[in-house]
Write a protein that holds these residues in place. Structure first.
Motif, short mmCIF file in Angstrom:
data_model
loop_
_atom_site.label_atom_id
_atom_site.label_comp_id
_atom_site.label_asym_id
_atom_site.label_seq_id
_atom_site.Cartn_x
_atom_site.Cartn_y
_atom_site.Cartn_z
N HIS A 123 -4.05 -12.35 -10.28
CA HIS A 123 -4.19 -11.81 -8.53
C HIS A 123 -4.88 -11.07 -8.36
O HIS A 123 -5.04 -10.07 -9.14
N PRO A 124 -5.67 -10.77 -7.20
CA PRO A 124 -6.32 -9.64 -6.95
C PRO A 124 -5.60 -8.37 -6.97
O PRO A 124 -4.14 -8.34 -6.59
N VAL A 125 -6.36 -7.23 -7.46
CA VAL A 125 -5.26 -6.12 -7.62
C VAL A 125 -6.34 -4.98 -6.91
O VAL A 125 -7.43 -4.76 -7.27
N ILE A 126 -5.64 -4.46 -5.97
CA ILE A 126 -6.53 -3.15 -5.21
C ILE A 126 -6.01 -1.81 -6.03
O ILE A 126 -4.81 -1.66 -6.21
N THR A 127 -6.93 -1.09 -6.73
CA THR A 127 -6.40 -0.16 -7.57
C THR A 127 -6.44 1.21 -7.00
O THR A 127 -7.68 1.31 -6.22
N ILE A 128 -5.74 2.17 -6.73
CA ILE A 128 -5.73 3.47 -6.13
C ILE A 128 -5.44 4.51 -7.20
O ILE A 128 -4.22 4.56 -7.72
N ASP A 129 -6.39 5.14 -7.41
CA ASP A 129 -6.12 6.53 -8.36
C ASP A 129 -6.34 7.73 -7.77
O ASP A 129 -6.90 7.80 -6.70
N GLY A 130 -6.00 8.95 -8.08
CA GLY A 130 -6.16 10.21 -7.95
C GLY A 130 -5.12 11.04 -8.36
O GLY A 130 -4.19 10.65 -9.03
N PRO A 131 -5.43 12.42 -8.00
CA PRO A 131 -4.51 13.27 -8.72
C PRO A 131 -2.89 13.64 -8.01
O PRO A 131 -2.73 12.82 -7.09
N ALA A 132 -2.43 14.19 -8.82
CA ALA A 132 -1.03 14.41 -8.06
C ALA A 132 -0.90 14.89 -6.61
O ALA A 132 -1.55 15.88 -6.42
N ALA A 133 -0.16 14.36 -5.68
CA ALA A 133 0.20 14.76 -4.44
C ALA A 133 -1.13 14.45 -3.54
O ALA A 133 -1.24 15.25 -2.53
N SER A 134 -2.17 13.69 -3.82
CA SER A 134 -3.30 13.34 -3.06
C SER A 134 -3.00 12.65 -1.79
O SER A 134 -3.62 12.54 -1.03
N GLY A 135 -1.93 12.27 -1.76
CA GLY A 135 -1.38 11.29 -0.60
C GLY A 135 -1.65 9.73 -1.01
O GLY A 135 -1.38 8.81 -0.35
N LYS A 136 -2.02 9.65 -2.25
CA LYS A 136 -2.28 8.21 -2.52
C LYS A 136 -1.12 7.00 -2.66
O LYS A 136 -1.27 5.93 -2.24
N SER A 137 0.25 7.48 -2.89
CA SER A 137 1.39 6.90 -2.81
C SER A 137 1.68 6.26 -1.21
O SER A 137 1.91 5.08 -1.12
N SER A 138 1.62 7.17 -0.45
CA SER A 138 1.67 6.82 1.11
C SER A 138 1.00 5.80 1.41
O SER A 138 1.10 4.77 2.25
N VAL A 139 -0.49 6.05 1.11
CA VAL A 139 -1.63 5.09 1.38
C VAL A 139 -1.43 3.69 0.77
O VAL A 139 -1.42 2.77 1.41
N ALA A 140 -1.01 3.82 -0.55
CA ALA A 140 -1.09 2.85 -1.20
C ALA A 140 0.06 1.70 -0.48
O ALA A 140 0.15 0.41 -0.44
N ARG A 141 1.22 2.32 -0.43
CA ARG A 141 2.31 1.70 0.16
C ARG A 141 2.23 0.95 1.58
O ARG A 141 2.63 -0.39 1.65
N LEU A 142 1.27 1.45 2.26
CA LEU A 142 1.15 1.16 3.48
C LEU A 142 -0.17 0.02 3.69
O LEU A 142 -0.06 -1.01 4.29
N VAL A 143 -0.94 0.26 2.68
CA VAL A 143 -2.00 -0.87 2.51
C VAL A 143 -1.55 -2.08 1.93
O VAL A 143 -1.72 -3.00 2.39
N ALA A 144 -0.45 -1.67 1.05
CA ALA A 144 0.29 -3.16 0.39
C ALA A 144 0.89 -3.85 1.58
O ALA A 144 0.81 -4.98 1.59
N GLY A 145 1.49 -3.11 2.58
CA GLY A 145 2.20 -3.79 3.81
C GLY A 145 1.17 -4.63 4.57
O GLY A 145 1.59 -5.68 4.71
#
Ligand code: DC
Length: 210
Positions: free
Chosen positions: A4-26
């Motif tokens: 299946h398609p995978v949107i990949t989101i990388d970055g350093p610690a505490a760059s905010g990527k987790s919050s962004v990734a969670r909402l994009v997934a939703g």
């Protein structure tokens, strides 16, 4: 093989990527996968067995005995160790914060977790965030992002989350390790999240998706 398609989101610690990734997934109806939590769960298990995280050989041996799983609940993967789902308090404890980069640099640990991460793409479309998702785990994905922010913003964000760990030291270890260091993946869209609101950062990702 990527099912299946995978949107990949990388970055350093505490760059905010987790919050962004969670909402994009939703917004995309995809499963959200936080791979940092997989490394954290492995670290928690290794520390439970009394191992010194600076001893790579001991970490390798202890990690080999751990049964790690990623059951899906409410649109995101959780992490279980030997059948028990770990909570945020365990995954983000001080000892885990301090040791996770040491455990994550052990090649055998990475091999196992990368294989487990690739297998998750059979479950459905994913938004997967981490350090090496676009560079190593799914290098062929056409949907790659790298979310960055200044060191001051990241340190402040981490403190606001109630953590006292040194993100700069963790980034140094994560960026200089031999096996799959943190890099901007080839073909990734780089988003500087230093001055964006969460909504703006989410929009910056969504607007670039087909
Ligand atoms: O995303 P996080 O800060 O919770 O990740 C914790 C640590 O796990 C991070 O300092 C490095 C490691 N990690 C990694 O090596 N590769 C990943 N794909 C995700 C995390």
């Amino acid at each position: 093989m990527q099912a299946h398609p995978v949107i990949t989101i990388d970055g350093p610690a505490a760059s905010g990527k987790s919050s962004v990734a969670r909402l994009v997934a939703g917004r995309r109806g995809a499963i959200y996968v936080n791979t940092g939590n997989m490394y954290r769960a492995m670290t928690w298990a290794v520390l439970q067995s009394g191992v010194d995280a600076t001893d790579a050989e001991a970490v390798r041996a202890a990690a080999a005995a751990v049964i790690l799983d990623s059951p899906v609940a409410e649109g995101r993967t959780q992490v279980s160790v030997n059948g028990r789902v770990l909570g945020d308090d365990e995954l983000n404890s001080d000892p885990v914060n301090k040791a996770v980069s040491l455990v994550a640099r052990v090649p055998e640990v990475r091999e196992r977790l990368v294989a487990a991460q690739r297998a998750l793409a059979c479950l459905g479309p994913l938004v997967m965030e981490g350090r090496d998702i676009g560079s190593v785990v799914f290098p062929d994905s056409p949907l790659k992002f790298y979310i960055d922010a200044s060191e001051e913003v990241r340190a402040a964000r981490r403190r606001a989350q109630g953590h006292t760990d040194q993100v700069a030291e963790r980034d140094r270890l994560d960026s200089t390790r031999k096996t799959s260091p943190l890099v901007v993946p080839q073909g990734a869209v780089v988003i500087d999240n230093s001055r964006l609101t969460l909504d703006q950062a989410v929009e910056a990702v969504l607007s670039r998706l087909p």
